[in-house]
Design an enzyme around this catalytic site. Structure first.
Site, PDB file in Angstrom:
ATOM      1  N   TYR A  51       0.852  -1.199   0.000  1.00 47.58           N
ATOM      2  CA  TYR A  51       0.000   0.000   0.000  1.00 47.58           C
ATOM      3  C   TYR A  51       0.873   1.228   0.000  1.00 47.58           C
ATOM      4  O   TYR A  51       1.858   1.302   0.739  1.00 47.58           O
ATOM      5  CB  TYR A  51      -0.936   0.026   1.215  1.00 47.58           C
ATOM      6  CG  TYR A  51      -2.376  -0.069   0.759  1.00 47.58           C
ATOM      7  CD1 TYR A  51      -2.981   1.026   0.144  1.00 47.58           C
ATOM      8  CD2 TYR A  51      -3.096  -1.239   0.875  1.00 47.58           C
ATOM      9  CE1 TYR A  51      -4.276   0.938  -0.339  1.00 47.58           C
ATOM     10  CE2 TYR A  51      -4.389  -1.336   0.396  1.00 47.58           C
ATOM     11  CZ  TYR A  51      -4.977  -0.239  -0.208  1.00 47.58           C
ATOM     12  OH  TYR A  51      -6.244  -0.322  -0.700  1.00 47.58           O
ATOM     13  N   GLU A  53      -0.498   4.855  -0.602  1.00 44.32           N
ATOM     14  CA  GLU A  53      -1.275   6.071  -0.872  1.00 44.32           C
ATOM     15  C   GLU A  53      -0.381   7.295  -0.771  1.00 44.32           C
ATOM     16  O   GLU A  53       0.461   7.392   0.123  1.00 44.32           O
ATOM     17  CB  GLU A  53      -2.436   6.183   0.122  1.00 44.32           C
ATOM     18  CG  GLU A  53      -3.584   5.251  -0.227  1.00 44.32           C
ATOM     19  CD  GLU A  53      -4.780   5.410   0.713  1.00 44.32           C
ATOM     20  OE1 GLU A  53      -4.703   6.200   1.664  1.00 44.32           O
ATOM     21  OE2 GLU A  53      -5.779   4.720   0.477  1.00 44.32           O
ATOM     22  N   ASP A 197      -6.007  12.944 -25.821  1.00 44.33           N
ATOM     23  CA  ASP A 197      -6.140  11.558 -25.348  1.00 44.33           C
ATOM     24  C   ASP A 197      -5.518  10.665 -26.413  1.00 44.33           C
ATOM     25  O   ASP A 197      -6.141  10.347 -27.431  1.00 44.33           O
ATOM     26  CB  ASP A 197      -7.622  11.242 -25.137  1.00 44.33           C
ATOM     27  CG  ASP A 197      -7.848   9.808 -24.660  1.00 44.33           C
ATOM     28  OD1 ASP A 197      -6.899   8.997 -24.738  1.00 44.33           O
ATOM     29  OD2 ASP A 197      -8.976   9.514 -24.219  1.00 44.33           O
ATOM     30  N   THR A 223      -3.479   5.666 -22.199  1.00 43.80           N
ATOM     31  CA  THR A 223      -3.454   4.359 -21.560  1.00 43.80           C
ATOM     32  C   THR A 223      -2.090   3.748 -21.883  1.00 43.80           C
ATOM     33  O   THR A 223      -1.396   4.184 -22.804  1.00 43.80           O
ATOM     34  CB  THR A 223      -4.558   3.427 -22.112  1.00 43.80           C
ATOM     35  OG1 THR A 223      -4.423   3.351 -23.524  1.00 43.80           O
ATOM     36  CG2 THR A 223      -5.934   3.952 -21.758  1.00 43.80           C
ATOM     37  N   LYS A 226      -2.229  -0.166 -24.968  1.00 45.24           N
ATOM     38  CA  LYS A 226      -2.618  -0.310 -26.376  1.00 45.24           C
ATOM     39  C   LYS A 226      -1.332  -0.336 -27.221  1.00 45.24           C
ATOM     40  O   LYS A 226      -0.531  -1.244 -27.033  1.00 45.24           O
ATOM     41  CB  LYS A 226      -3.610   0.792 -26.731  1.00 45.24           C
ATOM     42  CG  LYS A 226      -4.906   0.611 -25.913  1.00 45.24           C
ATOM     43  CD  LYS A 226      -5.947   1.678 -26.090  1.00 45.24           C
ATOM     44  CE  LYS A 226      -7.116   1.407 -25.138  1.00 45.24           C
ATOM     45  NZ  LYS A 226      -8.080   2.518 -25.104  1.00 45.24           N
ATOM     46  N   ARG A 232      -2.149  -2.884 -18.342  1.00 43.21           N
ATOM     47  CA  ARG A 232      -3.286  -1.975 -18.281  1.00 43.21           C
ATOM     48  C   ARG A 232      -2.930  -0.866 -17.308  1.00 43.21           C
ATOM     49  O   ARG A 232      -2.357  -1.104 -16.251  1.00 43.21           O
ATOM     50  CB  ARG A 232      -4.530  -2.702 -17.811  1.00 43.21           C
ATOM     51  CG  ARG A 232      -4.839  -3.956 -18.601  1.00 43.21           C
ATOM     52  CD  ARG A 232      -6.237  -4.434 -18.359  1.00 43.21           C
ATOM     53  NE  ARG A 232      -7.135  -3.729 -19.242  1.00 43.21           N
ATOM     54  CZ  ARG A 232      -7.336  -4.052 -20.520  1.00 43.21           C
ATOM     55  NH1 ARG A 232      -6.711  -5.065 -21.068  1.00 43.21           N
ATOM     56  NH2 ARG A 232      -8.170  -3.356 -21.251  1.00 43.21           N
TER      57      ARG A 232
HETATM   58  C1  LIG Z   1      -9.057   2.917 -24.322  1.00 42.32           C
HETATM   59  C2  LIG Z   1      -9.373   4.361 -24.242  1.00 42.32           C
HETATM   60  C3  LIG Z   1      -9.723   4.983 -23.036  1.00 42.32           C
HETATM   61  C4  LIG Z   1     -10.032   4.269 -21.764  1.00 42.32           C
HETATM   62  O1  LIG Z   1      -9.232   3.299 -21.355  1.00 42.32           O
HETATM   63  P1  LIG Z   1      -9.667   2.152 -20.301  1.00 42.32           P
HETATM   64  O2  LIG Z   1      -8.331   1.737 -19.829  1.00 42.32           O
HETATM   65  O3  LIG Z   1     -10.409   1.136 -21.076  1.00 42.32           O
HETATM   66  O4  LIG Z   1     -10.477   2.783 -19.232  1.00 42.32           O
HETATM   67  C5  LIG Z   1      -9.907   6.357 -23.055  1.00 42.32           C
HETATM   68  N1  LIG Z   1      -9.773   7.065 -24.179  1.00 42.32           N
HETATM   69  C6  LIG Z   1      -9.467   6.491 -25.352  1.00 42.32           C
HETATM   70  C7  LIG Z   1      -9.340   7.335 -26.572  1.00 42.32           C
HETATM   71  C8  LIG Z   1      -9.262   5.125 -25.428  1.00 42.32           C
HETATM   72  O5  LIG Z   1      -8.990   4.572 -26.605  1.00 42.32           O
END
Ligand SMILES: *Cc1c(COP(=O)(O)O)cnc(C)c1O
Length: 440
Positions: A51, A53, A197, A223, A226, A232
């Site tokens: 933990y 925080e 994003d 994220t 991807k 993740r």
């Molecule tokens: C995948 C994605 C998210 C969110 O990601 P999670 O990890 O699934 O919550 C947000 N914005 C875009 C553009 C994404 O492709």
């Protein structure tokens, strides 16, 4: 996984089946990837027991010397790779990361978020009415032009009229270049924050295979799982431009992540993010990212040669959106038939889709996973051929016009095609190919 085998053979067996599935199929969902063994090892490490925080050197728990070390390492690597002065690596995933930005900067039910509408390829967290982003904040969505591309005249008009406090530039199903500079100009003209994003394209941005938003956006969210090929998770970054607009921006965002939205960070995830960022710094990753784009372009051009209609007319990144309307086919049965043939995709709405999201007119595919396996342009051509064969096989299976007939149709379709000889024969061919390109 010897301990797991002893303790819980049932779960072990399910995991084994999933590994086999991932190995056998052509994984074309553009938001997925295969992490390295090194990332998996860090993710499965003892950091999961801790933990912590707070933030490095400012914790609420004892025993965090090494958590600090690994979190600082991840932060330093993220800042270096993306060229930003501030990075927060604690968001559990992309959705909480975007929510943290809104929590940091917006007054609920008052300030506006302007993002691409979900139906046109925005994300749920960009102001969709079913998400907290659209329920707790006012959403003023924009759409794409008739050509399936960003329409900056329309975007500017909405921005000037609605004066959102945050403009979101980032997409889940947009196959062309993300034009950050134009978004930056529009955001500046109304004194809004620009949130880039880059979840889908982070691996390309990290290596220069796609333009970086850092000069134009105030905040960058990505994220990590991807194209970046990590565990993740997510990273929230503040740019120089962001600091200039608001010297307290980083502090506001950090506070929104913790204690605003989250409790203890997932330190095992942080360690795995550090590893993924280390991998992303190397030459092989740069070559990987360039190959993703080459593969996507090769796959797009092969599909066009087979008369598929691609939304936006092609691909500049890792992703392709097939519009099935010219074939009079629907994404739901097509995605199912492709999976029977060993090709895993997802059904997706296309711009101006007359159909609802459960029965959308498109199929979304991408090349990050197959490129991780080492496939190149020649394999993309083969994949396009298989997609063509599958679609030809079901070309007479039209989705009923009447709403109430659709679910029964899909059920019957699945029963009819789940053991279809032609589709299963393709899946055998697919396995011949995937065997030659093992997953990491
Ligand atoms: C995948 C994605 C998210 C969110 O990601 P999670 O990890 O699934 O919550 C947000 N914005 C875009 C553009 C994404 O492709």
């Amino acid at each position: 996984m010897t301990s797991l085998k002893k303790t819980d053979p049932e779960t072990k067996s399910i995991i084994d089946s999933e590994i086999q599935r991932q190995s056998d199929v052509l994984q074309l969902i553009p938001s997925e990837n295969y992490t390295s063994r090194a990332v998996l090892e860090a993710l499965g490490s003892e950091f999961t027991n801790k933990y912590s925080e707070g933030y490095p050197k400012k914790r609420y728990y004892q025993g965090n010397k090494f958590v600090d070390d690994v979190e600082i390492l991840a932060q330093v690597r993220a800042k270096k790779i993306f060229g930003v002065p501030h990075a927060n690596v604690q968001p559990y995933s992309g959705s909480p990361a975007n929510t943290a930005v809104y929590l940091a900067l917006l007054e609920p039910l008052k300030n506006k978020i302007m993002g691409l509408s979900l139906a046109f390829g925005g994300h749920l967290t960009h102001g969709s009415p079913v998400s907290i982003s659209g329920k707790y904040f006012k959403a003023v969505p924009y759409e794409l032009g008739r050509d399936g591309k960003l329409d900056f005249n329309a975007i500017e008009k909405i921005a000037k009229r609605e004066r959102p406090k945050i403009i979101v530039c980032g997409f889940t199903a947009y196959p062309r270049a993300f034009e950050f500079e134009k978004f930056g100009e529009i955001a500046d003209s109304i004194n809004a924050y620009l949130l880039a994003d880059i979840s889908h394209i982070a691996g390309l941005v990290a290596t220069g295979a796609h333009e970086s938003p850092v000069a134009y956006a105030h905040i960058v969210m990505t994220t990590t799982h991807k194209t970046l090929r990590g565990p993740r998770g997510a990273i929230l970054m503040v740019t120089e431009k962001g600091f200039k607009k608001d010297p307290e921006l980083a502090e506001k965002i950090d506070k929104a992540v913790f204690p605003g939205l989250q409790g203890g960070p997932h330190d095992n995830q942080t360690a795995a993010i550090a590893v993924a960022l280390r991998e992303a710094q190397g030459k092989p990753f740069k070559e990987y990212a360039n190959q993703i784009v080459r593969n996507s372009k090769a796959l797009a051009s092969a599909l066009i040669d087979f008369d598929f209609d691609l939304s936006g007319g092609g691909s500049d990144n890792h992703l392709i959106l097939i519009d099935l309307q010219n074939l009079n086919l629907n994404g739901a049965p097509v995605a199912f038939a492709l999976e029977v043939a060993g090709i895993v995709t997802n059904k997706n709405t296309v711009p101006f889709d007359p159909m609802p999201p459960f029965y959308p007119s498109g199929i979304r595919i991408g090349t990050p996973s197959v490129t991780t396996r080492g496939m190149k342009e020649a394999e993309m051509k083969k994949i396009a051929e298989w997609i063509k064969e599958v679609v030809d096989k079901i070309k007479d299976e039209k989705l009923p016009k009447k709403r109430e007939d659709r679910a029964p149709f899909l059920k019957e379709f699945k029963a009819k095609y789940s053991k279809n000889k032609k589709l299963l024969a393709i899946s055998k061919e697919v396995q011949q190919l995937t065997k030659q390109f093992p997953i990491p």
